[in-house]
Design a protein around this motif. Sequence first.
Motif, mmCIF file in Angstrom:
data_model
loop_
_atom_site.group_PDB
_atom_site.id
_atom_site.type_symbol
_atom_site.label_atom_id
_atom_site.label_comp_id
_atom_site.label_asym_id
_atom_site.label_seq_id
_atom_site.Cartn_x
_atom_site.Cartn_y
_atom_site.Cartn_z
ATOM 1 N N UNK A 139 -14.119 -7.056 12.645
ATOM 2 C CA UNK A 139 -12.964 -6.547 12.006
ATOM 3 C C UNK A 139 -12.480 -5.391 12.623
ATOM 4 N N UNK A 140 -11.357 -4.989 12.961
ATOM 5 C CA UNK A 140 -11.159 -3.448 12.923
ATOM 6 C C UNK A 140 -11.029 -2.526 11.549
ATOM 7 N N UNK A 141 -11.042 -3.549 10.260
ATOM 8 C CA UNK A 141 -11.405 -3.046 8.978
ATOM 9 C C UNK A 141 -12.745 -3.293 8.699
ATOM 10 N N UNK A 142 -13.504 -3.710 9.252
ATOM 11 C CA UNK A 142 -15.296 -3.629 9.257
ATOM 12 C C UNK A 142 -15.668 -4.486 9.173
ATOM 13 N N UNK A 143 -17.327 -4.920 8.792
ATOM 14 C CA UNK A 143 -17.746 -5.791 9.509
ATOM 15 C C UNK A 143 -18.451 -6.492 8.011
ATOM 16 N N UNK A 144 -19.083 -7.715 8.085
ATOM 17 C CA UNK A 144 -19.516 -8.518 7.839
ATOM 18 C C UNK A 144 -20.546 -9.827 7.681
ATOM 19 N N UNK A 145 -20.893 -10.653 7.139
ATOM 20 C CA UNK A 145 -21.961 -11.376 7.670
ATOM 21 C C UNK A 145 -21.907 -12.363 6.991
ATOM 22 N N UNK A 146 -22.488 -13.148 7.962
ATOM 23 C CA UNK A 146 -23.016 -15.017 7.427
ATOM 24 C C UNK A 146 -24.117 -14.854 7.950
ATOM 25 N N UNK A 147 -24.384 -15.700 6.186
ATOM 26 C CA UNK A 147 -26.057 -16.386 7.056
ATOM 27 C C UNK A 147 -26.317 -17.803 6.542
ATOM 28 N N UNK A 148 -26.511 -18.261 7.297
ATOM 29 C CA UNK A 148 -26.250 -19.955 7.920
ATOM 30 C C UNK A 148 -27.795 -20.162 7.340
ATOM 31 N N UNK A 159 -21.753 -8.355 2.410
ATOM 32 C CA UNK A 159 -21.100 -7.214 3.020
ATOM 33 C C UNK A 159 -21.606 -6.299 4.636
ATOM 34 N N UNK A 160 -21.011 -5.911 5.479
ATOM 35 C CA UNK A 160 -21.843 -4.960 6.628
ATOM 36 C C UNK A 160 -21.533 -5.421 7.280
ATOM 37 N N UNK A 161 -22.715 -5.040 8.987
ATOM 38 C CA UNK A 161 -23.312 -5.322 9.500
ATOM 39 C C UNK A 161 -24.849 -6.333 8.827
ATOM 40 N N UNK A 162 -25.910 -6.537 9.304
ATOM 41 C CA UNK A 162 -26.807 -8.010 8.960
ATOM 42 C C UNK A 162 -27.726 -6.914 8.806
ATOM 43 N N UNK A 163 -28.433 -7.011 8.132
ATOM 44 C CA UNK A 163 -30.001 -5.685 8.470
ATOM 45 C C UNK A 163 -30.768 -6.154 8.824
ATOM 46 N N UNK A 164 -30.823 -7.248 9.597
ATOM 47 C CA UNK A 164 -31.890 -8.043 10.279
ATOM 48 C C UNK A 164 -31.084 -7.690 12.055
ATOM 49 N N UNK A 165 -31.743 -8.045 12.974
ATOM 50 C CA UNK A 165 -31.025 -9.104 13.982
ATOM 51 C C UNK A 165 -30.161 -10.129 14.255
ATOM 52 N N UNK A 166 -28.440 -9.619 14.155
ATOM 53 C CA UNK A 166 -27.945 -11.295 14.442
ATOM 54 C C UNK A 166 -28.443 -12.404 15.306
#
Length: 218
Positions: A139-148, A159-166
């Motif tokens: 988003x404009x405000x930043x990043x997050x990630x979801x692990x399925x 919170x933030x970009x994932x530590x591994x490859x998305x």
Amino acid sequence: MPRRRSYDQYCAAARALDAVGDRWTLLIVRELLAGPRRYTDLHADLPGVSTDMLAGRLKDMEGAELVTRRRLPPPASAYVYELTRRGRELLPVLRALAEWGAPALEEPRPTDAVRAHWFAIPLLSSLEGAAAGVVHVTLDEGDFHVRVGGDGQPPEYGDGAPSDTADVRLRTDSATCRALAAGEATLGQAVRDGRVRVEGDGHLAGELPARLALLPVN
């Protein structure tokens, strides 16, 4: 164990509120569901909480065995707070509260703080049952990630970009996330309308557009 007030009622709901009914407690859980956090990071992402209040709530939550405090190994050597298993079991509670409160979200007020990962919870339902993988949301405000997790495992967010490859990346904005959370649109509709861009060439990137067209966010 810190002294806490109790409703003194032999009721499961009252017992739960004894542990998490105080102001700020569930919002601290929301932050820690995104991963272990330092005290300073928690304070930064909980605008309006005083340092004394935050310290007191964390102490109470440790006493209730909802969070633990541990020291990171060098070179960091900082202390972080993280949820226990019992603390992580509050995710369905936060999801139900977010769904119930979404219709009241409306437009942001001038005094409202916004953090990107606060929009993660309304997206989890759409990703349940998808193939295992990592979804990076920007988003404009930043990043997050979801692990399925796949195989019926509930998705988790960080919170933030994932530590591994998305496996796939979703690009959108907070206005679209508000509409999704309020049930004014599905994620699939937002993808078709161009309000959410899906990027990636893995299996999850190929699966999501078709899947999201069928599932509402809430």
